[in-house]
Design a protein around this motif. Structure first.
Motif, PDB file in Angstrom:
ATOM      1  N   ARG A   1       1.918   5.030   0.742  1.00  0.00           N
ATOM      2  CA  ARG A   1       1.673   5.916   1.882  1.00  0.00           C
ATOM      3  C   ARG A   1       0.892   7.163   1.475  1.00  0.00           C
ATOM      4  NH1 ARG A   1       7.580   8.904   2.818  1.00  0.00           N
ATOM      5  NH2 ARG A   1       7.631   9.972   0.789  1.00  0.00           N
TER       6      ARG A   1
ATOM      7  N   CYS B   1      -1.296   7.519  -1.714  1.00  0.00           N
ATOM      8  CA  CYS B   1      -2.615   7.281  -2.311  1.00  0.00           C
ATOM      9  C   CYS B   1      -3.326   6.068  -1.719  1.00  0.00           C
ATOM     10  CB  CYS B   1      -2.497   7.117  -3.827  1.00  0.00           C
ATOM     11  SG  CYS B   1      -1.555   5.654  -4.345  1.00  0.00           S
ATOM     12  N   ASN B   2      -2.589   5.248  -0.961  1.00  0.00           N
ATOM     13  CA  ASN B   2      -3.135   4.085  -0.249  1.00  0.00           C
ATOM     14  C   ASN B   2      -3.534   2.926  -1.164  1.00  0.00           C
ATOM     15  OD1 ASN B   2      -3.492   3.094   2.382  1.00  0.00           O
ATOM     16  ND2 ASN B   2      -5.712   3.231   2.178  1.00  0.00           N
ATOM     17  N   TYR B   3      -3.232   3.029  -2.447  1.00  0.00           N
ATOM     18  CA  TYR B   3      -3.478   1.896  -3.333  1.00  0.00           C
ATOM     19  C   TYR B   3      -2.323   0.896  -3.238  1.00  0.00           C
ATOM     20  CZ  TYR B   3      -7.300   4.523  -5.494  1.00  0.00           C
ATOM     21  OH  TYR B   3      -8.468   5.209  -5.721  1.00  0.00           O
ATOM     22  N   ARG B   4      -2.633  -0.374  -3.513  1.00  0.00           N
ATOM     23  CA  ARG B   4      -1.597  -1.413  -3.481  1.00  0.00           C
ATOM     24  C   ARG B   4      -0.836  -1.393  -4.802  1.00  0.00           C
ATOM     25  NH1 ARG B   4      -1.796  -5.600   0.165  1.00  0.00           N
ATOM     26  NH2 ARG B   4      -1.284  -7.132  -1.439  1.00  0.00           N
TER      27      ARG B   4
ATOM     28  N   ALA C   1       0.835  -1.198   0.000  1.00  0.00           N
ATOM     29  CA  ALA C   1       0.000   0.000   0.000  1.00  0.00           C
ATOM     30  C   ALA C   1       0.873   1.251   0.000  1.00  0.00           C
ATOM     31  CB  ALA C   1      -0.925  -0.003   1.205  1.00  0.00           C
TER      32      ALA C   1
END
Length: 349
Positions: free
Chosen positions: A276, A278-281, A274
């Motif tokens: 830091r 945009c929090n997308y994987r 993830a």
């Protein structure tokens, strides 16, 4: 003109040599430059290799690295393994009977390199060991088990004896075979039950994922949108996650009121984390060893991160613990000056 050309060649020649380098060994048994193995696992392997050298005078070394490119090599593992073998001088200088098991973890390739004294006689046997003993465990993510089983089989191939049986009687070896057989059967029973449990969980997850969804707005049965259509309901980051196969999305649509539900299913085996920002994987990381750890000082590695979605890039530094003195206190020594002409076998996973 000729003098100028000669001078240019001599100027460039050292640069081409400097591009290729090899790590320096710290001991003749186990050199884990990728920090893949624990201290206890290194000790297990080391005792087997020390016993082989003590009883037969055959030098066998295990080497683990991250990437061959860290040492200036881009290409097949065969020339790199042969060059490393000869740079270290593995094996007796007269018999040329040394063996090297080299694993390039992030390149996902390995090679068993043998001394020139074996000729081509061991090539097929080493290929079978890679295919039957090492690769299946590597594909399961169990690197130590793969290396240990490979080491055991290689020792038996070059010496005719399994580790731990060099000074045992026939009855002791027979008992070891019985114990091994019981353990083998036990392993297969455990594998069988694990397979059944995994299959049951997979079927449950499939049922849960595919069962009809009820619209919370009007109680209608919702429709799951197919893969080609669901992109228009996903955000850009979610589309990239699907492309990277780090997350798979299901879009459920109510045809009556146009209500939609989006469900995410994380991949079990994705290497992306993830981000830091945009929090997308969509975050990938590469590790570079800056300074190797020793028994007297800590090491340092740098991890470079880059997000495939928002392009955020940053680096962190991680301290590598000191090597345990127990893992190298009695393992010093050097190789005997042996060489290889490229015999052995390679594999990938």
């Amino acid at each position: 003109m000729l003098r100028r050309l000669a001078a240019l060649c001599f100027a460039l020649f050292p640069l081409s040599l400097g591009a290729q380098s090899y790590p320096d060994y710290t001991e003749p048994y186990v050199n884990d430059f990728a920090y893949l193995l624990s201290v206890e696992q290194e000790d297990v392997l080391r005792e087997k290799l020390k016993e082989l050298r003590r009883e037969t005078d055959i030098e066998f070394t295990v080497v683990v690295i991250d990437n061959m490119s860290d040492y200036g090599h881009n290409g097949a593992i065969e020339p790199f393994a042969t060059g490393l073998f000869n740079a270290w001088g593995v094996g007796d200088a007269t018999r040329n009977d040394g063996v090297m098991l080299l694993v390039a973890r992030l390149d996902r390739v390995l090679r068993i390199e043998v001394g020139s004294g074996y000729g081509d006689d061991k090539n097929d046997a080493m290929a079978a060991i890679i295919d039957d003993k090492i690769i299946p465990n590597f594909r399961d993510g169990d690197y130590f088990r793969g290396i240990e089983r490979g080491v055991d089989a290689i020792i038996h191939e070059v010496s005719g004896t399994w580790p731990g049986e060099f000074n045992t009687t026939f009855l002791e070896r027979l008992w070891n075979r019985i114990v091994w057989g019981r353990q083998f059967v036990g392993d297969w029973i455990a594998v069988f039950y694990a397979f059944l449990a995994g299959l049951a969980y997979r079927q449950y997850r499939k049922w849960k994922r595919n069962k009809p969804r009820i619209c919370p707005e009007d109680g209608s049965v919702m429709r799951r949108v197919d893969e080609l259509e669901d992109d228009k309901y996903l955000k850009e980051g979610e589309k990239i996650e699907e492309k990277l196969e780090s997350v798979d999305y299901d879009v459920w649509l109510c045809d009556q009121c146009d209500h939609r539900t989006i469900e995410a299913y994380k991949s079990w085996f994705s290497s992306y984390g993830a981000c830091r920002t945009c929090n997308y994987r969509t975050l990938a990381g590469t590790t570079t060893i800056i300074e190797h750890a020793t028994t007297s000082s800590e090491g340092l590695k740098r991890v470079d991160y880059h997000c495939k979605h928002c392009d955020d890039s940053y680096s962190t530094h991680v301290t590598i613990p000191k090597k345990s003195k127990s893992s190298s206190s009695s393992s010093g020594g050097s190789f005997g000056g042996g060489s290889s002409s490229g015999g052995g076998a390679s594999g990938s996973w």
